[in-house]
Design a protein around this motif. Structure first.
Motif, PDB file in Angstrom:
ATOM      1  N   GLU A   1     -20.409  55.108 -49.155  1.00 50.83           N
ATOM      2  CA  GLU A   1     -20.573  53.673 -48.924  1.00 50.83           C
ATOM      3  C   GLU A   1     -21.863  53.394 -48.143  1.00 50.83           C
ATOM      4  OE1 GLU A   1     -17.182  51.868 -47.175  1.00 50.83           O
ATOM      5  OE2 GLU A   1     -15.827  52.592 -48.727  1.00 50.83           O
ATOM      6  N   PRO A   2     -22.559  52.304 -48.468  1.00 47.71           N
ATOM      7  CA  PRO A   2     -23.812  51.977 -47.773  1.00 47.71           C
ATOM      8  C   PRO A   2     -23.604  51.662 -46.287  1.00 47.71           C
ATOM      9  CG  PRO A   2     -23.526  50.598 -49.738  1.00 47.71           C
ATOM     10  CD  PRO A   2     -22.290  51.409 -49.586  1.00 47.71           C
ATOM     11  N   ASP A   3     -22.464  51.041 -45.966  1.00 48.21           N
ATOM     12  CA  ASP A   3     -22.208  50.730 -44.555  1.00 48.21           C
ATOM     13  C   ASP A   3     -22.057  52.013 -43.731  1.00 48.21           C
ATOM     14  OD1 ASP A   3     -22.287  48.040 -45.048  1.00 48.21           O
ATOM     15  OD2 ASP A   3     -20.107  47.849 -45.304  1.00 48.21           O
ATOM     16  N   MET A   4     -21.434  53.017 -44.320  1.00 50.44           N
ATOM     17  CA  MET A   4     -21.262  54.288 -43.612  1.00 50.44           C
ATOM     18  C   MET A   4     -22.605  54.980 -43.442  1.00 50.44           C
ATOM     19  SD  MET A   4     -19.028  55.988 -42.128  1.00 50.44           S
ATOM     20  CE  MET A   4     -18.663  57.574 -41.489  1.00 50.44           C
ATOM     21  N   ALA A   5     -23.484  54.878 -44.435  1.00 51.78           N
ATOM     22  CA  ALA A   5     -24.819  55.468 -44.308  1.00 51.78           C
ATOM     23  C   ALA A   5     -25.592  54.794 -43.183  1.00 51.78           C
ATOM     24  CB  ALA A   5     -25.568  55.350 -45.620  1.00 51.78           C
ATOM     25  N   ALA A   6     -25.455  53.475 -43.067  1.00 50.94           N
ATOM     26  CA  ALA A   6     -26.130  52.762 -41.970  1.00 50.94           C
ATOM     27  C   ALA A   6     -25.550  53.165 -40.623  1.00 50.94           C
ATOM     28  CB  ALA A   6     -25.991  51.254 -42.178  1.00 50.94           C
ATOM     29  N   LEU A   7     -24.230  53.344 -40.573  1.00 52.71           N
ATOM     30  CA  LEU A   7     -23.596  53.759 -39.317  1.00 52.71           C
ATOM     31  C   LEU A   7     -24.038  55.171 -38.920  1.00 52.71           C
ATOM     32  CD1 LEU A   7     -21.526  53.090 -37.112  1.00 52.71           C
ATOM     33  CD2 LEU A   7     -19.787  54.116 -38.561  1.00 52.71           C
ATOM     34  N   LEU A   8     -24.129  56.057 -39.896  1.00 53.93           N
ATOM     35  CA  LEU A   8     -24.590  57.424 -39.603  1.00 53.93           C
ATOM     36  C   LEU A   8     -26.040  57.429 -39.145  1.00 53.93           C
ATOM     37  CD1 LEU A   8     -22.949  59.399 -42.526  1.00 53.93           C
ATOM     38  CD2 LEU A   8     -22.400  59.579 -40.098  1.00 53.93           C
ATOM     39  N   ALA A   9     -26.853  56.546 -39.700  1.00 54.55           N
ATOM     40  CA  ALA A   9     -28.255  56.487 -39.290  1.00 54.55           C
ATOM     41  C   ALA A   9     -28.384  55.945 -37.868  1.00 54.55           C
ATOM     42  CB  ALA A   9     -29.042  55.606 -40.261  1.00 54.55           C
ATOM     43  N   ALA A  10     -27.507  55.029 -37.495  1.00 53.90           N
ATOM     44  CA  ALA A  10     -27.579  54.432 -36.156  1.00 53.90           C
ATOM     45  C   ALA A  10     -26.923  55.304 -35.103  1.00 53.90           C
ATOM     46  CB  ALA A  10     -26.908  53.059 -36.172  1.00 53.90           C
ATOM     47  N   SER A  11     -26.030  56.178 -35.492  1.00 53.38           N
ATOM     48  CA  SER A  11     -25.280  56.985 -34.530  1.00 53.38           C
ATOM     49  C   SER A  11     -25.367  58.464 -34.884  1.00 53.38           C
ATOM     50  CB  SER A  11     -23.823  56.506 -34.540  1.00 53.38           C
ATOM     51  OG  SER A  11     -22.999  57.424 -33.912  1.00 53.38           O
ATOM     52  N   PRO A  12     -26.337  59.186 -34.314  1.00 51.25           N
ATOM     53  CA  PRO A  12     -26.453  60.618 -34.632  1.00 51.25           C
ATOM     54  C   PRO A  12     -25.254  61.433 -34.144  1.00 51.25           C
ATOM     55  CG  PRO A  12     -28.296  59.876 -33.264  1.00 51.25           C
ATOM     56  CD  PRO A  12     -27.401  58.716 -33.465  1.00 51.25           C
ATOM     57  N   GLY A  13     -24.572  60.954 -33.122  1.00 51.20           N
ATOM     58  CA  GLY A  13     -23.401  61.678 -32.619  1.00 51.20           C
ATOM     59  C   GLY A  13     -22.284  61.725 -33.648  1.00 51.20           C
ATOM     60  N   LEU A  14     -22.124  60.648 -34.388  1.00 50.58           N
ATOM     61  CA  LEU A  14     -21.105  60.614 -35.441  1.00 50.58           C
ATOM     62  C   LEU A  14     -21.461  61.619 -36.532  1.00 50.58           C
ATOM     63  CD1 LEU A  14     -18.603  59.356 -36.708  1.00 50.58           C
ATOM     64  CD2 LEU A  14     -20.084  57.613 -37.692  1.00 50.58           C
ATOM     65  N   ARG A  15     -22.732  61.698 -36.867  1.00 55.02           N
ATOM     66  CA  ARG A  15     -23.169  62.661 -37.877  1.00 55.02           C
ATOM     67  C   ARG A  15     -22.888  64.093 -37.415  1.00 55.02           C
ATOM     68  NH1 ARG A  15     -27.085  65.909 -39.132  1.00 55.02           N
ATOM     69  NH2 ARG A  15     -27.709  66.138 -41.276  1.00 55.02           N
ATOM     70  N   ARG A  16     -23.170  64.373 -36.141  1.00 51.53           N
ATOM     71  CA  ARG A  16     -22.898  65.711 -35.605  1.00 51.53           C
ATOM     72  C   ARG A  16     -21.405  66.014 -35.609  1.00 51.53           C
ATOM     73  NH1 ARG A  16     -27.060  64.300 -32.019  1.00 51.53           N
ATOM     74  NH2 ARG A  16     -25.560  63.533 -30.507  1.00 51.53           N
ATOM     75  N   SER A  17     -20.572  64.998 -35.411  1.00 53.98           N
ATOM     76  CA  SER A  17     -19.120  65.207 -35.419  1.00 53.98           C
ATOM     77  C   SER A  17     -18.594  65.465 -36.830  1.00 53.98           C
ATOM     78  CB  SER A  17     -18.404  63.986 -34.837  1.00 53.98           C
ATOM     79  OG  SER A  17     -18.787  63.779 -33.509  1.00 53.98           O
ATOM     80  N   LEU A  18     -19.207  64.843 -37.819  1.00 57.44           N
ATOM     81  CA  LEU A  18     -18.735  65.000 -39.198  1.00 57.44           C
ATOM     82  C   LEU A  18     -19.215  66.293 -39.855  1.00 57.44           C
ATOM     83  CD1 LEU A  18     -19.047  61.390 -40.615  1.00 57.44           C
ATOM     84  CD2 LEU A  18     -16.964  62.658 -40.127  1.00 57.44           C
ATOM     85  N   ARG A  19     -20.278  66.884 -39.326  1.00 59.96           N
ATOM     86  CA  ARG A  19     -20.844  68.085 -39.945  1.00 59.96           C
ATOM     87  C   ARG A  19     -19.817  69.210 -40.111  1.00 59.96           C
ATOM     88  NH1 ARG A  19     -25.889  69.740 -36.832  1.00 59.96           N
ATOM     89  NH2 ARG A  19     -25.925  67.556 -36.367  1.00 59.96           N
ATOM     90  N   PRO A  20     -19.064  69.603 -39.062  1.00 62.28           N
ATOM     91  CA  PRO A  20     -18.095  70.693 -39.257  1.00 62.28           C
ATOM     92  C   PRO A  20     -16.981  70.332 -40.240  1.00 62.28           C
ATOM     93  CG  PRO A  20     -18.402  70.227 -36.916  1.00 62.28           C
ATOM     94  CD  PRO A  20     -19.153  69.201 -37.670  1.00 62.28           C
ATOM     95  N   LEU A  21     -16.561  69.065 -40.242  1.00 64.18           N
ATOM     96  CA  LEU A  21     -15.512  68.645 -41.174  1.00 64.18           C
ATOM     97  C   LEU A  21     -16.008  68.727 -42.613  1.00 64.18           C
ATOM     98  CD1 LEU A  21     -12.666  67.508 -41.494  1.00 64.18           C
ATOM     99  CD2 LEU A  21     -13.646  65.224 -41.270  1.00 64.18           C
ATOM    100  N   CYS A  22     -17.235  68.299 -42.845  1.00 60.94           N
ATOM    101  CA  CYS A  22     -17.802  68.402 -44.196  1.00 60.94           C
ATOM    102  C   CYS A  22     -17.918  69.858 -44.630  1.00 60.94           C
ATOM    103  CB  CYS A  22     -19.172  67.727 -44.248  1.00 60.94           C
ATOM    104  SG  CYS A  22     -19.078  65.930 -44.165  1.00 60.94           S
ATOM    105  N   ARG A  23     -18.316  70.731 -43.691  1.00 59.63           N
ATOM    106  CA  ARG A  23     -18.415  72.150 -44.015  1.00 59.63           C
ATOM    107  C   ARG A  23     -17.044  72.718 -44.380  1.00 59.63           C
ATOM    108  NH1 ARG A  23     -20.808  74.001 -39.168  1.00 59.63           N
ATOM    109  NH2 ARG A  23     -22.529  72.588 -39.379  1.00 59.63           N
ATOM    110  N   LEU A  24     -16.018  72.318 -43.611  1.00 61.63           N
ATOM    111  CA  LEU A  24     -14.666  72.821 -43.846  1.00 61.63           C
ATOM    112  C   LEU A  24     -14.129  72.368 -45.199  1.00 61.63           C
ATOM    113  CD1 LEU A  24     -12.031  74.120 -42.534  1.00 61.63           C
ATOM    114  CD2 LEU A  24     -11.429  71.777 -41.981  1.00 61.63           C
TER     115      LEU A  24
END
Length: 101
Positions: free
Chosen positions: A19-42
């Protein structure tokens, strides 16, 4: 994770990340991106996209305020005029009893 549960979670997360809104949220919040990285890997999903390099950085936080010196303590208030006088000191007598001087 059990296979059906992981498959469902992966599909929901894949839809959410698309979703585009989620991409904007990830761009504005690097901490959220770092939190999602291990879940995406799993779950075997591609990593969340990197934010664009041209985003303006937030202004540095202001320095904490300087410490104030401790307040000067004033002298204790004088006793009121109607206060009872302190008792007279006791002195020894020849018999060993104490009595006021």
């Amino acid at each position: 994770l059990a296979a059906p549960v992981a498959y469902n979670a992966a599909s929901y997360l894949r839809i959410l990340l698309a979703e585009p809104d989620m991409a904007a949220l990830l761009a504005a919040s690097p901490g959220l991106r770092r939190s999602l990285r291990p879940l995406c890997r799993l779950l075997g999903l591609p990593q969340p996209p990197e934010p664009p390099a041209c985003l303006p950085r937030a202004a540095p936080a202001a320095l904490p305020p300087a410490r104030r010196p401790p307040p000067v303590m004033s002298a204790p208030a004088p006793a009121p005029a109607h206060a009872t006088p302190p008792p007279a000191p006791l002195h020894p007598t020849p018999r060993g009893f104490l009595k006021p001087a």
